[in-house]
Design an enzyme around this catalytic site. Structure first.
Site, PDB file in Angstrom:
ATOM      1  N   SER A 174       0.856  -1.194   0.000  1.00 46.35           N
ATOM      2  CA  SER A 174       0.000   0.000   0.000  1.00 46.35           C
ATOM      3  C   SER A 174       0.886   1.235   0.000  1.00 46.35           C
ATOM      4  CB  SER A 174      -0.926  -0.001   1.220  1.00 46.35           C
ATOM      5  OG  SER A 174      -0.193  -0.198   2.403  1.00 46.35           O
TER       6      SER A 174
ATOM      7  N   GLU B 124       1.017   5.546   0.867  1.00 49.38           N
ATOM      8  CA  GLU B 124       0.376   6.650   1.594  1.00 49.38           C
ATOM      9  C   GLU B 124       0.693   7.985   0.923  1.00 49.38           C
ATOM     10  OE1 GLU B 124       0.743   6.497   5.897  1.00 49.38           O
ATOM     11  OE2 GLU B 124       1.237   8.626   5.930  1.00 49.38           O
TER      12      GLU B 124
ATOM     13  N   ALA C 185      -4.787  16.698  12.025  1.00 47.09           N
ATOM     14  CA  ALA C 185      -5.557  16.934  13.255  1.00 47.09           C
ATOM     15  C   ALA C 185      -5.785  18.436  13.385  1.00 47.09           C
ATOM     16  CB  ALA C 185      -4.785  16.398  14.460  1.00 47.09           C
TER      17      ALA C 185
ATOM     18  N   ARG D 215      -5.074   8.882  16.894  1.00 54.67           N
ATOM     19  CA  ARG D 215      -5.361   9.983  17.809  1.00 54.67           C
ATOM     20  C   ARG D 215      -5.001  11.300  17.139  1.00 54.67           C
ATOM     21  NH1 ARG D 215      -1.503  11.512  22.726  1.00 54.67           N
ATOM     22  NH2 ARG D 215      -0.363  12.287  20.897  1.00 54.67           N
TER      23      ARG D 215
ATOM     24  N   ASP E 214      -2.095  14.544  16.648  1.00 49.25           N
ATOM     25  CA  ASP E 214      -1.411  15.438  17.592  1.00 49.25           C
ATOM     26  C   ASP E 214      -2.178  16.733  17.658  1.00 49.25           C
ATOM     27  OD1 ASP E 214       0.833  13.853  18.396  1.00 49.25           O
ATOM     28  OD2 ASP E 214       1.544  14.053  16.326  1.00 49.25           O
TER      29      ASP E 214
ATOM     30  N   ALA F 144      -6.516   6.844  20.628  1.00 49.05           N
ATOM     31  CA  ALA F 144      -7.020   6.183  19.417  1.00 49.05           C
ATOM     32  C   ALA F 144      -7.919   4.981  19.744  1.00 49.05           C
ATOM     33  CB  ALA F 144      -5.850   5.753  18.543  1.00 49.05           C
TER      34      ALA F 144
ATOM     35  N   LYS G 220      -5.819  -0.955  21.556  1.00 50.59           N
ATOM     36  CA  LYS G 220      -6.419  -0.587  20.263  1.00 50.59           C
ATOM     37  C   LYS G 220      -6.859  -1.846  19.518  1.00 50.59           C
ATOM     38  CE  LYS G 220      -2.876   2.221  18.947  1.00 50.59           C
ATOM     39  NZ  LYS G 220      -2.157   3.315  18.257  1.00 50.59           N
TER      40      LYS G 220
ATOM     41  N   PHE H 299      11.698  14.988  10.261  1.00 50.40           N
ATOM     42  CA  PHE H 299      10.594  14.052  10.540  1.00 50.40           C
ATOM     43  C   PHE H 299      10.959  13.112  11.684  1.00 50.40           C
ATOM     44  CE2 PHE H 299       8.617  13.874   5.993  1.00 50.40           C
ATOM     45  CZ  PHE H 299       8.073  15.120   6.215  1.00 50.40           C
TER      46      PHE H 299
ATOM     47  N   HIS I   8       3.792  -0.982   3.787  1.00 51.39           N
ATOM     48  CA  HIS I   8       3.071   0.278   3.572  1.00 51.39           C
ATOM     49  C   HIS I   8       4.127   1.364   3.326  1.00 51.39           C
ATOM     50  CE1 HIS I   8      -0.212   3.202   4.187  1.00 51.39           C
ATOM     51  NE2 HIS I   8       0.650   3.915   4.874  1.00 51.39           N
TER      52      HIS I   8
HETATM   53  P1  FAD Z   1      -2.580   6.585  20.535  1.00 51.62           P
HETATM   54  O1  FAD Z   1      -2.636   5.165  20.172  1.00 51.62           O
HETATM   55  O2  FAD Z   1      -3.736   7.185  21.253  1.00 51.62           O
HETATM   56  O3  FAD Z   1      -1.253   6.787  21.407  1.00 51.62           O
HETATM   57  C1  FAD Z   1      -0.720   8.087  21.630  1.00 51.62           C
HETATM   58  C2  FAD Z   1       0.094   8.094  22.924  1.00 51.62           C
HETATM   59  O4  FAD Z   1      -0.780   7.972  24.040  1.00 51.62           O
HETATM   60  C3  FAD Z   1       1.096   6.945  23.056  1.00 51.62           C
HETATM   61  O5  FAD Z   1       2.226   7.441  23.727  1.00 51.62           O
HETATM   62  C4  FAD Z   1       0.364   5.927  23.920  1.00 51.62           C
HETATM   63  O6  FAD Z   1       1.255   5.101  24.653  1.00 51.62           O
HETATM   64  C5  FAD Z   1      -0.436   6.839  24.819  1.00 51.62           C
HETATM   65  N1  FAD Z   1      -1.695   6.275  25.304  1.00 51.62           N
HETATM   66  C6  FAD Z   1      -2.598   5.565  24.594  1.00 51.62           C
HETATM   67  N2  FAD Z   1      -3.664   5.236  25.377  1.00 51.62           N
HETATM   68  C7  FAD Z   1      -3.417   5.763  26.605  1.00 51.62           C
HETATM   69  C8  FAD Z   1      -4.126   5.785  27.822  1.00 51.62           C
HETATM   70  N3  FAD Z   1      -5.304   5.177  27.973  1.00 51.62           N
HETATM   71  N4  FAD Z   1      -3.578   6.449  28.886  1.00 51.62           N
HETATM   72  C9  FAD Z   1      -2.365   7.072  28.758  1.00 51.62           C
HETATM   73  N5  FAD Z   1      -1.654   7.076  27.611  1.00 51.62           N
HETATM   74  C10 FAD Z   1      -2.166   6.448  26.551  1.00 51.62           C
HETATM   75  N6  FAD Z   1      -1.030  11.962  12.366  1.00 51.62           N
HETATM   76  C11 FAD Z   1      -1.915  12.794  11.787  1.00 51.62           C
HETATM   77  O7  FAD Z   1      -2.195  13.863  12.330  1.00 51.62           O
HETATM   78  N7  FAD Z   1      -2.524  12.498  10.594  1.00 51.62           N
HETATM   79  C12 FAD Z   1      -2.303  11.321   9.956  1.00 51.62           C
HETATM   80  O8  FAD Z   1      -2.866  11.072   8.895  1.00 51.62           O
HETATM   81  C13 FAD Z   1      -1.376  10.393  10.539  1.00 51.62           C
HETATM   82  N8  FAD Z   1      -1.128   9.197   9.969  1.00 51.62           N
HETATM   83  C14 FAD Z   1      -0.307   8.293  10.600  1.00 51.62           C
HETATM   84  C15 FAD Z   1      -0.137   7.026  10.047  1.00 51.62           C
HETATM   85  C16 FAD Z   1       0.674   6.089  10.665  1.00 51.62           C
HETATM   86  C17 FAD Z   1       0.818   4.711  10.048  1.00 51.62           C
HETATM   87  C18 FAD Z   1       1.368   6.425  11.858  1.00 51.62           C
HETATM   88  C19 FAD Z   1       2.291   5.429  12.528  1.00 51.62           C
HETATM   89  C20 FAD Z   1       1.199   7.685  12.421  1.00 51.62           C
HETATM   90  C21 FAD Z   1       0.357   8.633  11.823  1.00 51.62           C
HETATM   91  N9  FAD Z   1       0.126   9.890  12.375  1.00 51.62           N
HETATM   92  C22 FAD Z   1      -0.755  10.759  11.780  1.00 51.62           C
HETATM   93  C23 FAD Z   1       0.823  10.301  13.605  1.00 51.62           C
HETATM   94  C24 FAD Z   1      -0.023  10.028  14.866  1.00 51.62           C
HETATM   95  O9  FAD Z   1      -1.220  10.754  14.831  1.00 51.62           O
HETATM   96  C25 FAD Z   1       0.815  10.456  16.077  1.00 51.62           C
HETATM   97  O10 FAD Z   1       1.898   9.574  16.235  1.00 51.62           O
HETATM   98  C26 FAD Z   1       0.042  10.627  17.378  1.00 51.62           C
HETATM   99  O11 FAD Z   1       0.903  11.270  18.325  1.00 51.62           O
HETATM  100  C27 FAD Z   1      -0.394   9.327  18.026  1.00 51.62           C
HETATM  101  O12 FAD Z   1      -1.454   8.754  17.379  1.00 51.62           O
HETATM  102  P2  FAD Z   1      -1.925   7.264  17.770  1.00 51.62           P
HETATM  103  O13 FAD Z   1      -3.118   6.970  16.971  1.00 51.62           O
HETATM  104  O14 FAD Z   1      -0.791   6.343  17.706  1.00 51.62           O
HETATM  105  O15 FAD Z   1      -2.336   7.522  19.298  1.00 51.62           O
END
Ligand code: FAD
Length: 273
Positions: free
Chosen positions: A4, A6, A40, A96, A98, A112, A154, A205, A255
């Site tokens: 895939s 991106e 975000a 989630r 940023d 997330a 997740k 990055f 990916h």
């Molecule tokens: P989460 O899974 O929520 O984790 C974020 C942080 O919170 C981690 O440190 C985790 O350990 C912690 N955490 C999770 N749950 C809890 C809890 N219950 N209590 C305390 N801490 C917790 N960003 C964008 O803005 N747009 C995009 O399109 C985008 N695409 C991406 C695609 C990929 C494949 C990847 C790997 C990253 C992408 N990102 C994108 C970046 C991503 O949004 C950031 O890395 C963000 O900081 C974390 O998102 P997450 O979904 O991993 O969050």
């Protein structure tokens, strides 16, 4: 072999034209899907929708929008997912995101896993949900153990697959995959592959997302900073070798973070196929 690519949503006419051409070139190897990132806090959200619909309608390749939940309300998420569902989209990358500086209201979701759970509750199994994984740990995580626990949450919430942050050290991926498996994770964890084409951009990055550039790579990139041909040649070799190492250890999906360019992802992906 599942491949895939991106993209980020282009905002200028020139950027849109370039991406149309890139999509055409990448379609030649019959990728599983094209994903489109999502900003975000609002800045590129309409552009994501536009790009996703364009892919879905024109490319003959399924489009997978990224969707970040921080700063968003449930009603907004539903509005967007309904549009995607109507357009025939059935794969989402749920994140989630940023929170942009200056934004105070984090909205209805904190992490997330809550977004994954919400999508499952609202749409049952309509969407195949990919989540993010961090073999070298998410930069804000307290430690590697809690970060893995949060990843597992997740998966328990209903993720169907995961895509990793990019890395250049295959052992980091294998260790993460093994530990996740021991913790009961049985969904595919697809390596995210970042081609190396630009020294300054890659360093920027990597600092932001916490991905390590090993010293032996970094020193050579520094050396080739102003010699783009040598840098491209070296970068392609490093990334192709990384992919081969992963493939030799059973990885059957990749990916690519294409950065809206066909090369060098295409050559590397072609060889893997
Ligand atoms: P989460 O899974 O929520 O984790 C974020 C942080 O919170 C981690 O440190 C985790 O350990 C912690 N955490 C999770 N749950 C809890 C809890 N219950 N209590 C305390 N801490 C917790 N960003 C964008 O803005 N747009 C995009 O399109 C985008 N695409 C991406 C695609 C990929 C494949 C990847 C790997 C990253 C992408 N990102 C994108 C970046 C991503 O949004 C950031 O890395 C963000 O900081 C974390 O998102 P997450 O979904 O991993 O969050």
């Amino acid at each position: 072999m599942k491949i895939s690519f991106e993209f980020f949503p282009p905002r200028t006419d020139q950027g849109k034209q370039t991406l149309t051409q890139v999509r055409k070139e990448l379609s030649a190897i019959d990728p599983e899907y094209f994903s489109v990132t999502f900003g975000a806090g609002g800045s590129t959200q309409d552009a994501t929708l536009e790009t996703v619909l364009n892919i879905q309608q024109n490319d003959g390749i399924p489009a997978a929008p990224h969707l970040s939940c921080i700063g968003s309300e449930k009603s907004k998420i539903i509005e967007l997912l309904d549009q995607y569902k109507t357009a025939g989209i059935n794969r989402i990358v749920a994140l989630r995101g940023d929170i942009p500086s200056g934004v105070r209201d984090i909205g209805d979701f904190h992490h997330a896993n809550e977004l994954v759970e919400f999508i499952k509750t609202q749409y049952n199994d309509h969407f195949h949900i990919e989540v993010a994984a961090y073999p070298e740990m998410h930069p804000q995580a307290k430690n590697i153990t809690t970060d893995l626990e949060h990843f597992v949450n997740k998966v328990k919430a209903g993720a169907s697959g995961a895509i990793t942050q990019y890395f250049y050290n295959a052992d980091a991926y294998f260790r993460f995959r093994d530990e996740a498996e021991k913790a009961g994770v049985n969904i595919p964890i697809t390596p995210g592959i970042m081609p190396i084409t630009n020294y300054t951009q890659l360093v920027r990055f990597s600092t932001m997302c916490g991905a390590e550039i090993p010293k032996w790579i970094l020193e050579r990139l520094k050396l080739y900073e102003n010699d783009l041909d040598s840098l491209a040649e070296f970068g392609t070799e490093v990334v192709a070798n990384l992919c081969q190492t992963l493939k030799n250890q059973g990885v059957d999906g990749f990916h690519f973070y294409s950065m809206n360019r066909a090369q060098p992802s295409l050559n590397i992906a072609k060889n893997l196929k």
